[in-house]
Design a protein around this motif. Structure first.
Motif, PDB file in Angstrom:
ATOM      1  N   CYS A  38      -9.930  -7.020  -7.556  1.00 20.66           N
ATOM      2  CA  CYS A  38      -9.428  -8.049  -6.626  1.00 20.66           C
ATOM      3  C   CYS A  38     -10.359  -8.241  -5.446  1.00 20.66           C
ATOM      4  N   HIS A  39     -10.790  -7.152  -4.858  1.00 25.26           N
ATOM      5  CA  HIS A  39     -11.700  -7.252  -3.707  1.00 25.26           C
ATOM      6  C   HIS A  39     -13.014  -7.915  -4.118  1.00 25.26           C
ATOM      7  N   GLN A  40     -13.462  -7.619  -5.331  1.00 21.94           N
ATOM      8  CA  GLN A  40     -14.697  -8.233  -5.833  1.00 21.94           C
ATOM      9  C   GLN A  40     -14.529  -9.742  -5.979  1.00 21.94           C
ATOM     10  N   VAL A  41     -13.395 -10.162  -6.517  1.00 24.07           N
ATOM     11  CA  VAL A  41     -13.125 -11.592  -6.695  1.00 24.07           C
ATOM     12  C   VAL A  41     -13.069 -12.306  -5.355  1.00 24.07           C
ATOM     13  N   ILE A  42     -12.404 -11.694  -4.388  1.00 28.77           N
ATOM     14  CA  ILE A  42     -12.298 -12.312  -3.062  1.00 28.77           C
ATOM     15  C   ILE A  42     -13.672 -12.474  -2.428  1.00 28.77           C
ATOM     16  N   GLU A  43     -14.507 -11.465  -2.561  1.00 28.99           N
ATOM     17  CA  GLU A  43     -15.852 -11.545  -1.987  1.00 28.99           C
ATOM     18  C   GLU A  43     -16.659 -12.673  -2.637  1.00 28.99           C
ATOM     19  N   LEU A  44     -16.419 -12.904  -3.924  1.00 30.83           N
ATOM     20  CA  LEU A  44     -17.220 -13.886  -4.652  1.00 30.83           C
ATOM     21  C   LEU A  44     -16.735 -15.314  -4.458  1.00 30.83           C
ATOM     22  N   ASN A  45     -15.430 -15.535  -4.591  1.00 30.93           N
ATOM     23  CA  ASN A  45     -15.005 -16.940  -4.649  1.00 30.93           C
ATOM     24  C   ASN A  45     -13.605 -17.220  -4.109  1.00 30.93           C
ATOM     25  N   TYR A  46     -12.958 -16.234  -3.523  1.00 32.50           N
ATOM     26  CA  TYR A  46     -11.653 -16.432  -2.882  1.00 32.50           C
ATOM     27  C   TYR A  46     -10.510 -16.753  -3.847  1.00 32.50           C
ATOM     28  N   HIS A  47     -10.733 -16.720  -5.165  1.00 37.22           N
ATOM     29  CA  HIS A  47      -9.616 -16.954  -6.078  1.00 37.22           C
ATOM     30  C   HIS A  47      -8.602 -15.822  -5.934  1.00 37.22           C
ATOM     31  N   LEU A  48      -7.314 -16.193  -5.902  1.00 35.15           N
ATOM     32  CA  LEU A  48      -6.302 -15.201  -5.564  1.00 35.15           C
ATOM     33  C   LEU A  48      -5.296 -14.926  -6.674  1.00 35.15           C
ATOM     34  N   THR A  49      -5.389 -15.616  -7.800  1.00 35.08           N
ATOM     35  CA  THR A  49      -4.435 -15.373  -8.880  1.00 35.08           C
ATOM     36  C   THR A  49      -4.534 -13.937  -9.378  1.00 35.08           C
ATOM     37  N   THR A  50      -5.764 -13.421  -9.471  1.00 31.55           N
ATOM     38  CA  THR A  50      -5.963 -12.028  -9.861  1.00 31.55           C
ATOM     39  C   THR A  50      -5.253 -11.097  -8.895  1.00 31.55           C
ATOM     40  N   CYS A  51      -5.352 -11.408  -7.608  1.00 27.10           N
ATOM     41  CA  CYS A  51      -4.718 -10.570  -6.589  1.00 27.10           C
ATOM     42  C   CYS A  51      -3.196 -10.639  -6.700  1.00 27.10           C
ATOM     43  N   LEU A  52      -2.677 -11.800  -7.076  1.00 27.24           N
ATOM     44  CA  LEU A  52      -1.229 -11.939  -7.202  1.00 27.24           C
ATOM     45  C   LEU A  52      -0.685 -11.063  -8.322  1.00 27.24           C
ATOM     46  N   ILE A  53      -1.300 -11.117  -9.501  1.00 22.06           N
ATOM     47  CA  ILE A  53      -0.760 -10.309 -10.601  1.00 22.06           C
ATOM     48  C   ILE A  53      -0.919  -8.822 -10.305  1.00 22.06           C
ATOM     49  N   THR A  54      -1.966  -8.478  -9.555  1.00 22.48           N
ATOM     50  CA  THR A  54      -2.119  -7.087  -9.130  1.00 22.48           C
ATOM     51  C   THR A  54      -1.008  -6.709  -8.157  1.00 22.48           C
ATOM     52  N   GLY A  55      -0.727  -7.614  -7.230  1.00 22.86           N
ATOM     53  CA  GLY A  55       0.343  -7.364  -6.272  1.00 22.86           C
ATOM     54  C   GLY A  55       1.693  -7.181  -6.948  1.00 22.86           C
ATOM     55  N   GLU A  56       1.950  -7.980  -7.965  1.00 20.48           N
ATOM     56  CA  GLU A  56       3.211  -7.849  -8.695  1.00 20.48           C
ATOM     57  C   GLU A  56       3.315  -6.472  -9.360  1.00 20.48           C
ATOM     58  N   ALA A  57       2.196  -6.016  -9.934  1.00 18.98           N
ATOM     59  CA  ALA A  57       2.188  -4.695 -10.579  1.00 18.98           C
ATOM     60  C   ALA A  57       2.407  -3.586  -9.554  1.00 18.98           C
ATOM     61  N   ILE A  58       1.784  -3.727  -8.390  1.00 24.50           N
ATOM     62  CA  ILE A  58       1.962  -2.724  -7.327  1.00 24.50           C
ATOM     63  C   ILE A  58       3.410  -2.737  -6.831  1.00 24.50           C
ATOM     64  N   TYR A  59       3.972  -3.937  -6.710  1.00 24.50           N
ATOM     65  CA  TYR A  59       5.381  -4.046  -6.288  1.00 24.50           C
ATOM     66  C   TYR A  59       6.290  -3.328  -7.285  1.00 24.50           C
ATOM     67  N   ASP A  60       6.067  -3.568  -8.569  1.00 25.63           N
ATOM     68  CA  ASP A  60       6.902  -2.951  -9.597  1.00 25.63           C
ATOM     69  C   ASP A  60       6.833  -1.425  -9.536  1.00 25.63           C
ATOM     70  N   LYS A  61       5.656  -0.899  -9.253  1.00 23.41           N
ATOM     71  CA  LYS A  61       5.451   0.554  -9.324  1.00 23.41           C
ATOM     72  C   LYS A  61       5.687   1.256  -7.986  1.00 23.41           C
ATOM     73  N   HIS A  62       5.278   0.611  -6.890  1.00 27.21           N
ATOM     74  CA  HIS A  62       5.285   1.308  -5.596  1.00 27.21           C
ATOM     75  C   HIS A  62       6.164   0.652  -4.534  1.00 27.21           C
ATOM     76  N   GLY A  63       6.663  -0.553  -4.779  1.00 29.83           N
ATOM     77  CA  GLY A  63       7.588  -1.165  -3.843  1.00 29.83           C
ATOM     78  C   GLY A  63       6.957  -2.142  -2.856  1.00 29.83           C
ATOM     79  N   PHE A  64       7.826  -2.687  -2.021  1.00 29.28           N
ATOM     80  CA  PHE A  64       7.454  -3.803  -1.153  1.00 29.28           C
ATOM     81  C   PHE A  64       6.442  -3.421  -0.077  1.00 29.28           C
ATOM     82  N   SER A  65       6.642  -2.297   0.579  1.00 30.35           N
ATOM     83  CA  SER A  65       5.731  -1.938   1.667  1.00 30.35           C
ATOM     84  C   SER A  65       4.310  -1.729   1.152  1.00 30.35           C
ATOM     85  N   SER A  66       4.185  -1.197  -0.057  1.00 29.86           N
ATOM     86  CA  SER A  66       2.850  -0.967  -0.623  1.00 29.86           C
ATOM     87  C   SER A  66       2.131  -2.276  -0.920  1.00 29.86           C
ATOM     88  N   VAL A  67       2.845  -3.216  -1.520  1.00 31.04           N
ATOM     89  CA  VAL A  67       2.183  -4.482  -1.856  1.00 31.04           C
ATOM     90  C   VAL A  67       1.847  -5.260  -0.594  1.00 31.04           C
TER      91      VAL A  67
END
Length: 232
Positions: free
Chosen positions: A134-163
């Motif tokens: 995700c950090h690599q994508v942001i540095e390159l082109n600011y696309h955020l869809t990758t970051c969103l699906i990562t955030g959803e996975a983090i939310y599922d596993k670690h909860g709201f404060s983590s995401v």
């Protein structure tokens, strides 16, 4: 009929045979194209896909590999990786996506292959590696869809404060308006998947509006949630 016209006709016939489900005929026609033009990458890729539809795994992989030997490309590695994911070979898919990204040493700008790599890594539970993508994508082109699906996975596993902590890292590198979109979509994700966590969805929508007061959809979603809360 000259060679170019023969190949063009064979390709047309092969595509038609595919479309009407005559896979063996299409396979034979693509092989004829390759015989006429051994370096036709399209023919190798189309034949690989055709074989994959028929669950001829080893043969499909062979033709993907041959296509990549002739002309390696991000698109072919993406197609290969997606197919490997589909047949439940996530580690091989991850390797294919990484090879595609490595073709552009100054940074691959095709966000989709990063997104698929992130998806494969998430399936393997490799969230730290996914965050690095995700950090690599942001540095390159600011696309955020990758970051969103990562955030959803983090939310599922670690909860709201983590995401939210992770999204704050992204927000430090991206202009407020585009980053507001992933907070909004996180809120929608929470509403759809966790009906008992409206307070967390509200907090996500509020953050979207803080970053982008003109975010109409976040405002509408927030108003609807608050109205429903008042009616209880």
């Amino acid at each position: 009929m000259n060679s170019a016209k023969t190949i063009k006709l064979l390709i047309k016939q092969a595509k038609y045979a595919e479309n009407i489900g005559k896979y063996q005929e299409a396979e034979d026609l693509w092989l004829s194209v390759i015989k006429q033009k051994p370096n036709d990458v399209l023919a190798y890729v189309r034949l690989a896909k055709l074989l994959s539809y028929q669950n001829k795994t080893e043969a499909a992989l062979t033709f993907y590999q041959q296509a990549l030997l002739i002309e390696p490309s991000v698109q072919i590695y993406t197609d290969l990786g997606m197919w490997l994911l589909h047949i439940q070979k996530p580690e091989e898919a991850i390797a294919a996506f990484r090879q595609g990204i490595a073709l552009e040493p100054n940074g691959c700008t095709d966000e989709y292959i990063y997104r698929m790599l992130a998806t494969a890594l998430i399936q393997q539970g490799k969230l730290d590696e996914t965050l690095a993508i995700c950090h690599q994508v942001i540095e390159l082109n600011y696309h955020l869809t990758t970051c969103l699906i990562t955030g959803e996975a983090i939310y599922d596993k670690h909860g709201f404060s983590s995401v939210m902590a992770v999204f704050r890292q992204f927000a430090a590198k991206v202009q407020p308006k585009p980053i507001s979109g992933i907070y909004y979509r996180l809120g929608k994700y929470i509403l759809f998947n966790y009906s008992d966590r409206n307070d967390e969805a509200i907090a996500a929508f509020q953050e979207a509006l803080r970053l982008n007061p003109g975010h109409q959809y976040a405002a509408q979603a927030l108003n609807k949630l608050q109205h429903n809360s008042d009616d209880r």
